[in-house]
Design a protein around this motif. Structure first.
Motif, PDB file in Angstrom:
ATOM      1  N   GLN A   1       0.847  -1.187   0.000  1.00 12.94           N
ATOM      2  CA  GLN A   1       0.000   0.000   0.000  1.00 12.94           C
ATOM      3  C   GLN A   1       0.881   1.236   0.000  1.00 12.94           C
ATOM      4  O   GLN A   1       1.986   1.227   0.511  1.00 12.94           O
ATOM      5  CB  GLN A   1      -0.908   0.003   1.237  1.00 12.94           C
ATOM      6  CG  GLN A   1      -1.880  -1.134   1.293  1.00 12.94           C
ATOM      7  CD  GLN A   1      -1.276  -2.416   1.805  1.00 12.94           C
ATOM      8  OE1 GLN A   1      -0.101  -2.458   2.172  1.00 12.94           O
ATOM      9  NE2 GLN A   1      -2.065  -3.474   1.809  1.00 12.94           N
ATOM     10  N   ARG A   2       0.326   2.281  -0.558  1.00 10.82           N
ATOM     11  CA  ARG A   2       1.114   3.508  -0.605  1.00 10.82           C
ATOM     12  C   ARG A   2       1.082   4.221   0.736  1.00 10.82           C
ATOM     13  O   ARG A   2       2.089   4.775   1.179  1.00 10.82           O
ATOM     14  CB  ARG A   2       0.582   4.414  -1.705  1.00 10.82           C
ATOM     15  CG  ARG A   2       1.437   5.651  -1.920  1.00 10.82           C
ATOM     16  CD  ARG A   2       0.951   6.454  -3.107  1.00 10.82           C
ATOM     17  NE  ARG A   2       1.791   7.619  -3.331  1.00 10.82           N
ATOM     18  CZ  ARG A   2       1.548   8.541  -4.263  1.00 10.82           C
ATOM     19  NH1 ARG A   2       0.482   8.419  -5.042  1.00 10.82           N
ATOM     20  NH2 ARG A   2       2.346   9.562  -4.421  1.00 10.82           N
ATOM     21  N   TYR A   3      -0.081   4.230   1.354  1.00  7.82           N
ATOM     22  CA  TYR A   3      -0.225   4.938   2.627  1.00  7.82           C
ATOM     23  C   TYR A   3      -0.860   4.025   3.665  1.00  7.82           C
ATOM     24  O   TYR A   3      -1.722   3.214   3.360  1.00  7.82           O
ATOM     25  CB  TYR A   3      -1.094   6.175   2.459  1.00  7.82           C
ATOM     26  CG  TYR A   3      -0.557   7.161   1.456  1.00  7.82           C
ATOM     27  CD1 TYR A   3      -1.299   7.505   0.332  1.00  7.82           C
ATOM     28  CD2 TYR A   3       0.700   7.731   1.626  1.00  7.82           C
ATOM     29  CE1 TYR A   3      -0.805   8.392  -0.587  1.00  7.82           C
ATOM     30  CE2 TYR A   3       1.196   8.621   0.704  1.00  7.82           C
ATOM     31  CZ  TYR A   3       0.445   8.957  -0.403  1.00  7.82           C
ATOM     32  OH  TYR A   3       0.937   9.832  -1.319  1.00  7.82           O
ATOM     33  N   TYR A   4      -0.432   4.198   4.885  1.00  7.25           N
ATOM     34  CA  TYR A   4      -0.946   3.378   5.960  1.00  7.25           C
ATOM     35  C   TYR A   4      -0.692   4.084   7.278  1.00  7.25           C
ATOM     36  O   TYR A   4      -0.115   5.181   7.313  1.00  7.25           O
ATOM     37  CB  TYR A   4      -0.274   1.998   5.944  1.00  7.25           C
ATOM     38  CG  TYR A   4       1.156   2.037   5.478  1.00  7.25           C
ATOM     39  CD1 TYR A   4       1.482   1.886   4.141  1.00  7.25           C
ATOM     40  CD2 TYR A   4       2.192   2.262   6.376  1.00  7.25           C
ATOM     41  CE1 TYR A   4       2.798   1.955   3.714  1.00  7.25           C
ATOM     42  CE2 TYR A   4       3.502   2.338   5.955  1.00  7.25           C
ATOM     43  CZ  TYR A   4       3.791   2.179   4.618  1.00  7.25           C
ATOM     44  OH  TYR A   4       5.086   2.245   4.193  1.00  7.25           O
TER      45      TYR A   4
ATOM     46  N   THR B   1      -0.016   8.696  10.546  1.00  3.42           N
ATOM     47  CA  THR B   1      -0.240   8.264   9.169  1.00  3.42           C
ATOM     48  C   THR B   1       0.992   8.588   8.347  1.00  3.42           C
ATOM     49  O   THR B   1       1.655   9.608   8.569  1.00  3.42           O
ATOM     50  CB  THR B   1      -1.465   8.963   8.564  1.00  3.42           C
ATOM     51  OG1 THR B   1      -1.255  10.373   8.559  1.00  3.42           O
ATOM     52  CG2 THR B   1      -2.717   8.656   9.379  1.00  3.42           C
ATOM     53  N   THR B   2       1.287   7.713   7.394  1.00  4.27           N
ATOM     54  CA  THR B   2       2.519   7.896   6.627  1.00  4.27           C
ATOM     55  C   THR B   2       2.358   8.906   5.497  1.00  4.27           C
ATOM     56  O   THR B   2       3.349   9.307   4.897  1.00  4.27           O
ATOM     57  CB  THR B   2       2.997   6.565   6.031  1.00  4.27           C
ATOM     58  OG1 THR B   2       1.989   6.049   5.164  1.00  4.27           O
ATOM     59  CG2 THR B   2       3.297   5.557   7.129  1.00  4.27           C
ATOM     60  N   ASP B   3       1.134   9.322   5.192  1.00  4.98           N
ATOM     61  CA  ASP B   3       0.968  10.305   4.117  1.00  4.98           C
ATOM     62  C   ASP B   3       1.163  11.711   4.654  1.00  4.98           C
ATOM     63  O   ASP B   3       2.212  12.336   4.442  1.00  4.98           O
ATOM     64  CB  ASP B   3      -0.396  10.144   3.442  1.00  4.98           C
ATOM     65  CG  ASP B   3      -1.558  10.077   4.424  1.00  4.98           C
ATOM     66  OD1 ASP B   3      -2.701   9.954   3.973  1.00  4.98           O
ATOM     67  OD2 ASP B   3      -1.310  10.151   5.651  1.00  4.98           O
TER      68      ASP B   3
ATOM     69  N   LYS C   1       7.904  10.349  11.994  1.00  3.35           N
ATOM     70  CA  LYS C   1       8.209   9.365  10.957  1.00  3.35           C
ATOM     71  C   LYS C   1       9.327   9.833  10.066  1.00  3.35           C
ATOM     72  O   LYS C   1       9.538  11.035   9.908  1.00  3.35           O
ATOM     73  CB  LYS C   1       6.954   9.079  10.110  1.00  3.35           C
ATOM     74  CG  LYS C   1       6.431  10.298   9.345  1.00  3.35           C
ATOM     75  CD  LYS C   1       5.175   9.961   8.577  1.00  3.35           C
ATOM     76  CE  LYS C   1       4.651  11.194   7.829  1.00  3.35           C
ATOM     77  NZ  LYS C   1       5.490  11.554   6.712  1.00  3.35           N
TER      78      LYS C   1
ATOM     79  N   ASN D   1       9.965   8.710   6.365  1.00  4.29           N
ATOM     80  CA  ASN D   1       9.541   7.846   5.264  1.00  4.29           C
ATOM     81  C   ASN D   1      10.725   7.335   4.453  1.00  4.29           C
ATOM     82  O   ASN D   1      10.691   6.218   3.930  1.00  4.29           O
ATOM     83  CB  ASN D   1       8.562   8.583   4.357  1.00  4.29           C
ATOM     84  CG  ASN D   1       7.177   8.706   4.978  1.00  4.29           C
ATOM     85  OD1 ASN D   1       6.899   8.130   6.024  1.00  4.29           O
ATOM     86  ND2 ASN D   1       6.314   9.470   4.340  1.00  4.29           N
TER      87      ASN D   1
ATOM     88  N   ASN E   1      11.897   4.499   6.311  1.00  4.63           N
ATOM     89  CA  ASN E   1      10.843   3.537   6.700  1.00  4.63           C
ATOM     90  C   ASN E   1      10.884   3.268   8.206  1.00  4.63           C
ATOM     91  O   ASN E   1      10.913   2.113   8.653  1.00  4.63           O
ATOM     92  CB  ASN E   1      10.994   2.221   5.934  1.00  4.63           C
ATOM     93  CG  ASN E   1      10.512   2.332   4.500  1.00  4.63           C
ATOM     94  OD1 ASN E   1       9.957   3.348   4.092  1.00  4.63           O
ATOM     95  ND2 ASN E   1      10.753   1.305   3.726  1.00  4.63           N
TER      96      ASN E   1
ATOM     97  N   SER F   1      -7.694   3.943   5.503  1.00  2.89           N
ATOM     98  CA  SER F   1      -6.844   5.106   5.720  1.00  2.89           C
ATOM     99  C   SER F   1      -6.905   5.548   7.174  1.00  2.89           C
ATOM    100  O   SER F   1      -7.748   5.112   7.948  1.00  2.89           O
ATOM    101  CB  SER F   1      -7.291   6.245   4.808  1.00  2.89           C
ATOM    102  OG  SER F   1      -8.624   6.624   5.116  1.00  2.89           O
TER     103      SER F   1
ATOM    104  N   CYS G   1      -5.250   6.339  11.125  1.00  4.33           N
ATOM    105  CA  CYS G   1      -4.666   5.479  12.140  1.00  4.33           C
ATOM    106  C   CYS G   1      -5.603   5.418  13.333  1.00  4.33           C
ATOM    107  O   CYS G   1      -6.525   6.213  13.453  1.00  4.33           O
ATOM    108  CB  CYS G   1      -3.266   5.950  12.545  1.00  4.33           C
ATOM    109  SG  CYS G   1      -3.188   7.502  13.458  1.00  4.33           S
TER     110      CYS G   1
END
Length: 124
Positions: free
Chosen positions: A28-31, A51-53, A71, A73, A76, A102, A104
Motif C-alpha cells: 500500500q502507498r499509505y498506511y 499516518t505515513t501520508d 516518521k 519515510n 521507513n 486510511s 490510524c
C-alpha cells in the motif's frame, strides 16, 4: 510485511527513551503506524499513531505532552520519543501497522500487522 521495534530499556522516573519501529514490505502507498503497550496483567493499549501520508498523529491522554511520534519515510521508520517517563509507563511496547483503511487508530483491533515488542522499564 515486517515491523521491528527497538530502543527499549531501563530508565529512572523522569527519564527519556526513544523507540524506533523499522518497517518494510508494504504494497500500500499509505498506511498508519501505531505504538501500543502491554503491562503485566493488563490489556494491550494504544499509545500513539501516525499516518505515513500527511503525518496526522493521535495520542492517548495518558501520554499527551510527554510522548511524541514522528516518521522518516525515507528510512521507513517511525519513532516514539518518550520524555518524563513514569513507573506506570512500564510495559512491553509494540509497533503495528494499519493497512485495511486510511488513517490510524489507537484500537488494537484496528491494526493488521504487529511486530515483536521491546521492554520499557521505568524505575521509581
Amino acid at each position: 510485511v515486517q515491523l521491528q521495534a527497538s530502543g527499549g530499556g531501563l530508565v529512572q522516573d523522569g527519564g527519556s527513551l526513544r523507540l524506533s519501529c523499522a518497517f518494510s514490505g508494504f504494497t500500500q502507498r499509505y498506511y498508519g503506524i501505531g505504538w501500543f503497550r502491554q503491562a503485566p496483567g493488563k490489556e494491550r493499549e494504544g499509545v500513539s499513531c501516525i499516518t505515513t501520508d500527511v503525518g496526522s498523529t493521535h495520542y492517548d491522554d495518558s501520554v499527551k505532552g510527554r510522548f511524541t511520534i514522528s516518521k522518516d519515510n525515507a528510512e521507513n521508520t517511525v519513532y516514539l520519543q518518550m520524555n518524563s517517563l513514569k513507573p506506570e509507563d512500564t510495559a512491553v511496547y509494540f509497533c503495528a501497522a494499519r493497512v485495511r483503511a486510511s488513517g490510524c487508530t489507537l484500537s488494537r483491533y484496528g491494526m493488521d500487522y504487529w511486530g515483536k515488542g521491546t521492554q520499557v522499564t521505568v524505575s521509581s
